[in-house]
Design a protein around this motif. Structure first.
Motif, PDB file in Angstrom:
ATOM      1  N   GLU A  25       0.828  -1.208   0.000  1.00 13.57           N
ATOM      2  CA  GLU A  25       0.000   0.000   0.000  1.00 13.57           C
ATOM      3  C   GLU A  25       0.864   1.262   0.000  1.00 13.57           C
ATOM      4  OE1 GLU A  25      -3.278   0.105  -0.464  1.00 13.57           O
ATOM      5  OE2 GLU A  25      -3.017  -2.057  -0.746  1.00 13.57           O
ATOM      6  N   VAL A  26       1.974   1.218   0.747  1.00  7.25           N
ATOM      7  CA  VAL A  26       2.909   2.353   0.740  1.00  7.25           C
ATOM      8  C   VAL A  26       3.474   2.540  -0.661  1.00  7.25           C
ATOM      9  CG1 VAL A  26       5.078   3.261   1.670  1.00  7.25           C
ATOM     10  CG2 VAL A  26       3.498   2.037   3.176  1.00  7.25           C
ATOM     11  N   LEU A  27       3.831   1.437  -1.308  1.00  7.40           N
ATOM     12  CA  LEU A  27       4.348   1.482  -2.685  1.00  7.40           C
ATOM     13  C   LEU A  27       3.350   2.153  -3.620  1.00  7.40           C
ATOM     14  CD1 LEU A  27       6.165   0.644  -5.099  1.00  7.40           C
ATOM     15  CD2 LEU A  27       5.071  -1.616  -5.004  1.00  7.40           C
ATOM     16  N   LYS A  28       2.074   1.746  -3.512  1.00  7.16           N
ATOM     17  CA  LYS A  28       1.055   2.321  -4.393  1.00  7.16           C
ATOM     18  C   LYS A  28       0.944   3.836  -4.183  1.00  7.16           C
ATOM     19  CE  LYS A  28      -1.782  -1.882  -4.707  1.00  7.16           C
ATOM     20  NZ  LYS A  28      -3.075  -2.519  -4.313  1.00  7.16           N
ATOM     21  N   THR A  29       1.049   4.265  -2.912  1.00  7.16           N
ATOM     22  CA  THR A  29       0.992   5.703  -2.632  1.00  7.16           C
ATOM     23  C   THR A  29       2.216   6.422  -3.205  1.00  7.16           C
ATOM     24  OG1 THR A  29      -0.236   5.280  -0.592  1.00  7.16           O
ATOM     25  CG2 THR A  29       0.787   7.447  -0.819  1.00  7.16           C
ATOM     26  N   ILE A  30       3.387   5.812  -3.053  1.00 13.00           N
ATOM     27  CA  ILE A  30       4.617   6.425  -3.597  1.00 13.00           C
ATOM     28  C   ILE A  30       4.494   6.625  -5.099  1.00 13.00           C
ATOM     29  CG2 ILE A  30       7.077   6.021  -4.043  1.00 13.00           C
ATOM     30  CD1 ILE A  30       7.238   4.638  -1.321  1.00 13.00           C
ATOM     31  N   ARG A  31       3.898   5.665  -5.792  1.00  8.79           N
ATOM     32  CA  ARG A  31       3.805   5.762  -7.259  1.00  8.79           C
ATOM     33  C   ARG A  31       2.897   6.906  -7.705  1.00  8.79           C
ATOM     34  NH1 ARG A  31       8.029   4.629  -8.716  1.00  8.79           N
ATOM     35  NH2 ARG A  31       7.252   4.757 -10.849  1.00  8.79           N
TER      36      ARG A  31
END
Length: 450
Positions: free
Chosen positions: A65-71
């Protein structure tokens, strides 16, 4: 000096957070750490990173979920995921969510080093492509300098000596003396020449847009900001930023430019995060900046910060050897452009060139030679068009008969009116030829009518 790669390492294992940075200590990495997904996102809001190494299992938010936000972030760094799951499923899920790659724990330090470098290369290429698009829009058509005078030889020899330094440079001189040519030549001799120079006329940008042009803006920063914009400073990263007409820069921007020159950091409009850029600045002006300091239109601290190395270009009439070389060089250029290979100056035309004062300097000479070549009826140029002429300009002010001894103000007025006459009263075209803003031209014409 090569800039360190900025890496954010996020994991809730304190042993791993100590071990991996120690293993990478001899590399050119600047490593920061975080222990939760929330702290990762907080740090990314405030600082810029090249690569994030992110554990899948964080205590507060899933790493995916953090990855998706970073993208979704503007200028998002590449993300390498860490997982203890040896199955392919977690890795594939991470890749589908936008990860650059994934590493299975325990992480091999050599593998981590290689992936950091590859991921940062991708980030660098993406950003460089964005910068090159901006730089291409400002690109100055390279012109090989032409000079024969001793003073010009000294200037260019000194310029070549300092080209490899990263010190800021201030170039002064009358309008049309070739300040832009010298700036571009210095860049071409520097270690930054692989990337195009980014050039901007500080007097040509409307004051309400100047900050966003220089520093860029984030999506949604203001009405109409539908997507992120790369500013001129970011576009010039690892290259040279040429600030022409620096004396026209608004005071509000002078403060921010000074801050950038001092620490190499800037902030886009609408952003809360500082970014860094490695930029060599060359500034030019035809104004007396010391007078600007006295009247409050130019900051003294910015002047001293820009004036590390200064070159003063003398007016063309003080460089007769350059005058001959330049006129012949322009003739050759425009003979080729207009398909007139047999064209040459008559003795009368050469004398006319020598005796004219050229108040518009090299720019006026170039335009006069091009106009003359374009209008020539035979193979011998008998006169240079556009000089030694007077008349009435439509919508402007009648020229005056020339007194025996003239002031600089009289020469300036006479030249401006002649240029307006040549372009049939088109003020935008005249301002471009004269190297001044339309606003300055309108003001001067109003003074002439007073």
């Amino acid at each position: 000096m090569q800039q360190k790669l900025r890496v954010l390492l996020a994991d809730d294992d304190p042993v791993f957070l100590r071990l991996l940075p120690t293993q990478l200590a001899n590399e050119n990495f600047e490593i920061s750490t975080a222990t939760t997904g929330g702290s990762v996102l907080d740090v990314l809001e405030k600082r810029e990173f090249d690569v994030v190494i992110l554990d899948v299992d964080l205590p507060d938010i899933s790493g995916i979920e953090v990855l998706k936000t970073i993208r979704t972030l503007e200028s998002a760094p590449e993300v390498i995921m860490l997982t203890a799951d040896t199955s392919l499923e977690t890795g594939l899920t991470a890749m589908r969510a936008g990860a650059y790659d994934y590493i299975t724990k325990p992480a091999d330090s050599d593998q981590v080093k290689e992936l950091i470098r590859k991921a940062s290369d991708k980030t660098r290429i993406v950003k460089q492509n964005q910068r090159l698009k901006v730089a291409a829009a400002t690109r100055y058509p390279g012109v090989q300098p032409i000079f024969e005078s001793e003073i010009s030889k000294r200037i260019f020899a000194e310029a070549e000596r300092v080209a490899g330094m990263d010190a800021t440079i201030l170039i002064t001189g009358e309008s049309g003396t070739g300040k832009d040519v010298l700036a571009n030549w210095i860049h071409s001799k520097s270690g930054r020449a692989e990337l195009p120079i980014v050039s901007v006329n500080c007097g040509a940008i409307p004051e309400n847009l100047v900050e966003s042009e220089f520093f860029g803006f984030e999506k949604g920063a203001f009405t109409g900001a539908g997507k992120q914009k790369v500013g001129l400073i970011e576009a010039a990263d690892a290259s040279t930023l040429f600030l022409d007409e620096i004396g026209e820069m608004p005071l509000s921007l002078q403060v921010k430019l000074l801050m950038f020159l001092e620490n190499g950091k800037f902030r886009k409009v609408g952003s809360v995060r500082d970014q860094t850029a490695d930029v060599r600045v060359i500034a030019a002006t035809n104004k007396d900046l010391k007078a600007g300091i006295s009247d409050g239109s130019f900051r003294a601290d910015l002047y001293y910060r820009l004036n590390i190395i200064m070159f003063e270009l003398p007016p063309l009439h003080e460089r007769p050897e350059d005058l001959e070389a330049l006129s012949n060089g322009f003739l050759e250029r425009f003979k080729s452009k207009y398909g007139r290979p047999e064209l040459e100056f008559s003795n009368a035309a050469k004398r006319q060139i020598r005796e004219y004062n050229w108040p518009g300097n090299v720019r006026e000479l170039k335009n006069a030679v091009e106009r003359t070549v374009a209008l020539a009826s035979g193979d011998k140029i008998e006169r240079i068009h556009g000089i030694f002429e007077s008349g009435v300009i439509s919508g402007a002010v009648p020229t005056e008969s020339k007194p025996e001894l003239v002031s600089l103000a009289w020469l300036e007025k006479d030249h401006i009116l002649k240029v307006l006459e040549e372009v049939n009263g088109n003020r935008e075209a005249a301002a471009s030829i004269l190297g001044i803003t339309s606003r300055t031209l309108y003001r001067k014409l109003k003074e002439y009518r007073a």
